[in-house]
Design a protein around this motif. Structure first.
Motif: not given
Length: 468
Positions: A14, A16, A20, A166-167, A170, A236
Motif C-alpha cells: 500500500d 503511495i 509501481e 496505482h496507489n 487511487q 489490488y
C-alpha cells in the motif's frame, strides 16, 4: 499449454509515494490491500469534471431534447454503462489482473492486441487530450495565463500521478473527492436555481426519437468508456472481498457522478446563456464570481483526476499487447510516452476543442459496444471455468472472438453510424433512428461469439476442474 502467471513480489503493497513496479502481472496476496468502498470515490472523482457536464449540454443544444427528455436519456445511457462496469469491476479481486489481460480469454493473446491498441489510443491519447484541454482552459481563465502554459501544467501533474502508479492514483481520487464534491454540489444548486425546465426544444437540434437515442448513445459512451479499465482498479483488493460489493461501489460512484453532472449540464442550457462555442464560459457565467472561480479550479482538478486514470490504464493496455519492455519499469515508461503523445494532440486541439466532442463520444461507443458483447459472451460461456493458466500463454488463440468483434463493429458502423462524414445505410433510409450503432454492435458481436466460440470453450471447460 499451461503457463504460470507472472506475479508481483509483495514489495509494493500500500505504498503511495513509490513507483509501481512491473506492468500487468498477477497481484500477489502480499500486495493486496483496500476495501470495496474506496471504489466509490475512485469512480466519482474522475467524473466530477467539465467533460461530464458537456454531455448534458449536448443533449439539449445539439440533440434537441427538452430538459426532462435529456434526463431520461442520460439515466438510461448511464445506467447501461454502469451495469457493464459493475460486472467487470467485480472480476478484479477474483483474478487479480488488469481488465485487458482478462480480455485475452475472449480474443486470444495476439488477437487481444486489437482492442488493447484501441483502448490505449482512446484512453492514453483521446480522453487524455480531451480532458487536458478542458482543464487547461479552466486554469487559463482562472489565473490569466496562456492556454499552452496551463496545458503544460495540467499534463505534467496528471502524468506524474500516473507514472507513480496505482496507489498514488487511487490516493489522489480520494484526496480530491471532498473538494470536487462540495464545489460541484454548490455550483449545481446555483445552476438549478436559475434553470427554466419549461424551456422549449432548441430549433437547431436533432429532436425526436433520433435526438433521444443520440442522448442515450453519448451518455452510454461516456460511462462505458471506463469499462475497459474496470478491473485495473479492483485487482489490488484482497481476493476474499465481496465481489457484489466491489461491483456495487464501483458502478454506483460512476452512475451517480455522471447522472448528476450531466443533468446539471442539461439544466445549465435552460438558463439561456449556454453556447457550444464557449461551453465552459457559458456554464460558469451564471455563477457568482467566487463560486465561478472555485468551479474553474474544480474543473482543472477534475481533469487531472480523470486523466490520471486515463493515462495509467492506457499504458496498462499498451503493455498488455505483449511488447517486451524492462519488466520493472514497463508501465512507467509507457505512461511517459502517452503523456507526451496526449500533450501533442491536446495542443493541436486547443483552437477548436468543442467541435469534435460529440463525435468522439459516439466513436468510443462504436468499438466498446462490440467489445463488451464479446467479453460478456465469453464470461457467460466460461462461468466457473479456471482461466489463470491461459492469461499469459502467448500461444493461446481465439481468432473467432476477434472475428466476432470485427463483424459487430464493421456491420454496425456501416449500417447504423450517424456521423458528419459517415452515415450508415439504414440510418440514411431511416434518419429518425439517430445513432444505435453501439446497441447493434453489442448484440451482433455477442451473438456471433456465442455461435462461433461455444464448442471451443466447451472443450476447454471439459478439460479443466470446476472452480468458483
Amino acid at each position: 499449454m499451461a503457463v504460470a502467471e507472472p506475479t508481483t513480489d509483495g514489495t509494493y503493497r500500500d505504498r503511495i509515494v513509490a513507483v509501481e513496479p512491473g506492468g500487468n502481472e498477477f497481484i500477489a496476496e502480499a500486495d493486496r490491500h483496500g476495501k470495496p468502498r474506496q471504489l466509490f470515490w475512485t469512480w466519482t472523482s474522475p467524473n466530477l469534471e467539465f467533460a461530464t457536464i458537456f454531455v448534458g449540454m449536448l443533449a439539449v443544444l445539439a440533440f434537441g431534447m427538452t430538459f426532462w427528455q435529456a434526463v431520461a436519456g442520460i439515466v438510461i445511457g448511464t445506467g447501461l454503462g454502469a451495469a457493464a462496469h459493475y460486472f467487470l469491476s467485480a472480476r478484479g479481486p477474483l483474478h487479480g489482473v488488469p481488465q485487458m489481460v482478462l480480455g485475452r480469454m475472449a480474443f486470444g493473446f495476439r488477437g487481444n492486441a486489437v482492442p488493447s491498441v484501441l483502448m490505449s489510443i482512446t484512453a492514453g491519447v483521446g480522453w487524455f487530450a480531451t480532458n487536458s484541454v478542458s482543464g487547461a482552459f479552466a486554469l487559463s481563465t482562472l489565473f490569466g495565463i496562456g492556454p499552452l502554459v496551463a496545458l503544460i501544467v495540467i499534463v505534467l501533474l496528471q502524468t506524474g500521478f500516473a507514472f507513480f502508479g496505482h496507489n498514488l492514483v487511487q490516493a489522489f481520487e480520494r484526496w480530491s473527492f471532498p473538494f470536487l464534491a462540495v464545489i460541484f454540489v454548490v455550483a449545481s444548486v446555483a445552476i438549478f436555481a436559475h434553470a427554466d425546465f419549461t424551456t422549449p426544444v432548441a430549433a437547431e437540434g436533432v429532436g425526436g426519437m433520433g435526438g433521444f437515442l443520440l442522448t442515450v448513445g453519448t451518455s452510454f459512451g461516456y460511462a462505458a468508456g471506463w469499462t475497459p479499465y474496470a478491473a485495473d482498479y479492483t485487482r489490488y483488493l484482497p481476493s476474499t472481498v465481496s465481489t457484489a460489493r466491489t461491483g456495487l461501489f464501483a458502478s454506483s460512484g460512476l452512475f451517480l457522478s455522471c447522472v448528476v453532472l450531466e443533468v446539471v449540464g442539461a439544466a445549465s442550457v435552460t438558463t439561456g446563456e449556454a453556447s457550444l462555442a464557449d461551453p465552459t464560459g457559458s456554464f460558469t457565467s451564471e455563477l457568482a464570481s467566487p463560486l465561478a472561480n472555485a468551479t474553474l479550479l474544480a474543473i482543472a482538478v477534475g481533469a487531472i483526476a480523470a486523466n490520471s486514470i486515463n493515462i495509467y490504464s492506457g499504458a496498462m493496455a499498451f503493455v498488455t499487447i505483449g511488447i517486451k519492455l524492462p519488466a520493472h519499469i514497463a508501465r512507467a515508461l509507457v505512461t511517459v510516452f502517452f503523456g507526451v503523445a496526449g500533450f501533442l494532440v491536446a495542443w493541436w486541439a486547443l483552437p477548436d476543442a468543442a467541435h469534435s466532442y460529440e463525435a468522439f463520444l459516439l466513436i468510443i461507443a462504436y468499438w466498446i459496444g462490440p467489445w463488451l458483447g464479446v467479453v460478456f459472451a465469453d464470461q457467460y460461456l466460461r462461468r466457473n471455468q479456471p482461466i489463470a493458466e491461459f492469461l499469459y500463454d502467448r500461444s493461446y488463440t481465439n481468432w473467432n472472438g476477434l472475428l466476432s468483434f470485427v463483424i459487430g463493429l464493421v456491420a454496425s458502423v456501416l449500417l447504423f453510424a450517424n456521423q458528419e462524414k459517415l452515415v450508415g445505410l439504414v440510418t440514411r433510409a431511416v434518419p429518425q433512428l439517430g445513432d444505435v450503432t453501439f446497441f447493434v454492435g453489442f448484440l451482433l458481436a455477442g451473438g456471433c461469439y456465442l455461435l462461433l466460440c461455444k464448442s471451443k470453450i466447451a472443450r476447454e471447460r471439459d478439460a479443466a476442474p470446476v472452480t468458483r
